[in-house]
Scaffold this motif. Structure first.
Motif, short mmCIF file in Angstrom:
data_model
loop_
_atom_site.label_atom_id
_atom_site.label_comp_id
_atom_site.label_asym_id
_atom_site.label_seq_id
_atom_site.Cartn_x
_atom_site.Cartn_y
_atom_site.Cartn_z
N TRP A 59 0.80 -1.11 -0.07
CA TRP A 59 0.05 -0.06 0.01
C TRP A 59 1.01 1.36 -0.06
O TRP A 59 0.66 2.11 -0.73
CB TRP A 59 -0.90 -0.11 1.12
CG TRP A 59 -1.81 1.08 1.19
CD1 TRP A 59 -2.99 1.23 0.81
CD2 TRP A 59 -1.58 2.65 1.61
NE1 TRP A 59 -3.78 2.57 0.79
CE2 TRP A 59 -2.90 3.16 1.46
CE3 TRP A 59 -0.62 3.03 2.32
CZ2 TRP A 59 -2.96 4.52 1.62
CZ3 TRP A 59 -0.79 4.56 2.70
CH2 TRP A 59 -1.87 5.22 2.43
N ILE A 60 2.00 1.23 0.87
CA ILE A 60 2.63 2.51 0.77
C ILE A 60 3.61 2.64 -0.53
O ILE A 60 3.62 3.61 -1.08
CB ILE A 60 3.98 2.17 1.97
CG1 ILE A 60 3.28 2.26 3.58
CG2 ILE A 60 4.83 3.35 1.80
CD1 ILE A 60 4.04 1.71 4.43
N ASP A 61 3.95 1.49 -0.97
CA ASP A 61 4.70 1.63 -2.26
C ASP A 61 3.72 2.18 -3.39
O ASP A 61 4.00 3.04 -4.28
CB ASP A 61 4.98 0.52 -2.71
CG ASP A 61 6.41 -0.25 -2.06
OD1 ASP A 61 6.86 0.83 -1.30
OD2 ASP A 61 6.75 -1.40 -2.10
N PHE A 63 0.93 4.03 -2.93
CA PHE A 63 0.75 5.27 -2.67
C PHE A 63 1.82 6.52 -3.12
O PHE A 63 1.52 7.30 -3.61
CB PHE A 63 0.59 5.59 -1.08
CG PHE A 63 0.16 6.79 -0.69
CD1 PHE A 63 -1.04 7.40 -0.58
CD2 PHE A 63 0.92 7.93 -0.39
CE1 PHE A 63 -1.54 8.53 -0.46
CE2 PHE A 63 0.69 9.20 0.08
CZ PHE A 63 -0.59 9.58 -0.08
N ILE A 64 3.15 5.93 -2.74
CA ILE A 64 4.20 6.80 -3.35
C ILE A 64 4.12 7.07 -4.97
O ILE A 64 4.52 7.99 -5.46
CB ILE A 64 5.52 6.24 -2.75
CG1 ILE A 64 5.63 6.62 -1.36
CG2 ILE A 64 6.45 6.82 -3.36
CD1 ILE A 64 6.62 5.53 -0.62
N LYS A 65 4.04 5.65 -5.42
CA LYS A 65 3.93 5.55 -7.07
C LYS A 65 2.79 6.54 -7.59
O LYS A 65 2.74 7.53 -8.56
CB LYS A 65 3.75 4.39 -7.56
CG LYS A 65 5.08 3.69 -7.30
CD LYS A 65 5.14 2.24 -8.08
CE LYS A 65 6.19 1.47 -7.24
NZ LYS A 65 6.24 -0.10 -7.60
N LEU A 66 1.56 6.40 -6.88
CA LEU A 66 0.55 6.94 -7.62
C LEU A 66 0.37 8.66 -7.17
O LEU A 66 -0.14 9.13 -8.08
CB LEU A 66 -0.80 6.40 -6.68
CG LEU A 66 -1.46 5.15 -7.53
CD1 LEU A 66 -2.61 4.57 -6.31
CD2 LEU A 66 -1.97 5.14 -8.82
N ASN A 67 0.99 9.13 -6.24
CA ASN A 67 0.88 10.58 -5.80
C ASN A 67 2.53 11.15 -6.46
O ASN A 67 2.53 12.19 -6.20
CB ASN A 67 0.71 10.66 -4.22
CG ASN A 67 -0.40 10.23 -4.12
OD1 ASN A 67 -1.54 10.89 -4.25
ND2 ASN A 67 -0.84 9.18 -3.66
N VAL A 94 11.32 10.55 4.46
CA VAL A 94 10.54 11.73 4.20
C VAL A 94 10.43 11.82 2.60
O VAL A 94 11.09 12.18 1.91
CB VAL A 94 10.97 13.11 4.67
CG1 VAL A 94 9.77 14.06 4.79
CG2 VAL A 94 11.51 13.03 6.33
N TYR A 95 8.93 11.88 2.44
CA TYR A 95 8.51 11.84 1.05
C TYR A 95 7.60 13.01 0.91
O TYR A 95 6.79 13.30 1.67
CB TYR A 95 7.51 10.80 0.20
CG TYR A 95 8.52 9.59 0.64
CD1 TYR A 95 9.06 9.07 -0.91
CD2 TYR A 95 8.53 8.56 1.43
CE1 TYR A 95 9.71 7.93 -0.92
CE2 TYR A 95 9.32 7.42 1.30
CZ TYR A 95 9.86 7.16 0.08
OH TYR A 95 10.63 5.99 0.05
N ILE A 96 7.80 13.72 -0.10
CA ILE A 96 7.16 15.08 -0.67
C ILE A 96 6.76 14.85 -2.16
O ILE A 96 7.18 14.04 -2.88
CB ILE A 96 7.97 16.26 -0.34
CG1 ILE A 96 9.17 16.36 -1.34
CG2 ILE A 96 8.31 16.47 1.22
CD1 ILE A 96 10.12 17.47 -1.21
N LYS A 111 10.77 -0.56 7.31
CA LYS A 111 11.04 -1.84 7.95
C LYS A 111 9.79 -2.35 8.62
O LYS A 111 9.24 -3.59 8.54
CB LYS A 111 12.12 -1.72 8.91
CG LYS A 111 13.65 -1.69 8.10
CD LYS A 111 14.73 -1.54 9.21
CE LYS A 111 15.92 -1.52 8.24
NZ LYS A 111 17.12 -0.93 9.38
N THR A 112 9.16 -1.28 8.95
CA THR A 112 8.08 -1.64 10.03
C THR A 112 6.60 -1.37 9.33
O THR A 112 5.61 -1.57 9.94
CB THR A 112 8.01 -0.97 11.43
OG1 THR A 112 7.88 0.59 10.94
CG2 THR A 112 9.30 -1.10 12.23
N GLY A 113 6.65 -0.50 8.51
CA GLY A 113 5.27 -0.07 7.66
C GLY A 113 4.67 1.21 8.33
O GLY A 113 3.45 1.50 8.05
N GLU A 114 5.21 1.78 9.48
CA GLU A 114 4.75 2.93 10.34
C GLU A 114 5.05 4.26 9.51
O GLU A 114 5.87 4.52 8.92
CB GLU A 114 5.82 3.09 11.43
CG GLU A 114 5.02 3.94 12.31
CD GLU A 114 5.82 4.14 13.85
OE1 GLU A 114 5.09 4.70 14.78
OE2 GLU A 114 6.87 3.60 13.87
#
Length: 122
Positions: A59-61, A63-67, A94-96, A111-114
């Motif tokens: 989900w994180i990956d 989200f980063i790609k889609l945005n 940190v992503y922007i 590592k943790t998905g937090e």
């Protein structure tokens, strides 16, 4: 002539804040720790969201790609109005948004998905 009034929304309840931001129920594989959401009653779509959650890596990956997010480089400032619980940890990436130096920031522990999530649309 009809007039439509938009109601603002606010929440400091974790799951509700996530649901107001995403327009979806919290997925069963997520853990929402904290949340704060504010949406303007103004006719334009204005909101500020603070979230602290754990999500699956895919989900994180996605989200980063889609945005179209990129890793932040250089200095950045924490939001002045962040709740006390909004405390990203040392070592989180940190992503922007690409090409934008002020605004939304997404702190990710791969590592943790937090995730500590600050998103603003004004």
């Amino acid at each position: 002539m009809m007039t439509f009034l938009s109601c603002g929304k606010e929440s400091s309840e974790a799951d509700e804040s996530f649901e107001l931001w995403s327009n979806h129920k919290v997925p069963s594989d997520f853990k929402i720790y904290n949340g704060q959401y504010w949406k303007s009653s103004h006719w334009s779509y204005e909101y500020i969201t603070f979230l602290h959650f754990k999500a699956p890596t895919n989900w994180i990956d996605d989200f980063i790609k889609l945005n179209d997010l990129q890793i932040a480089t250089g200095n950045y400032s924490m939001p002045y109005d962040a709740p006390k619980w909004f405390a990203p940890k040392v070592g989180q990436k940190v992503y922007i948004e690409k090409g934008i130096t002020q605004g939304s920031m997404y702190f990710v522990d791969e590592k943790t998905g937090e995730v500590f999530f600050y998103e603003i649309q004004l």
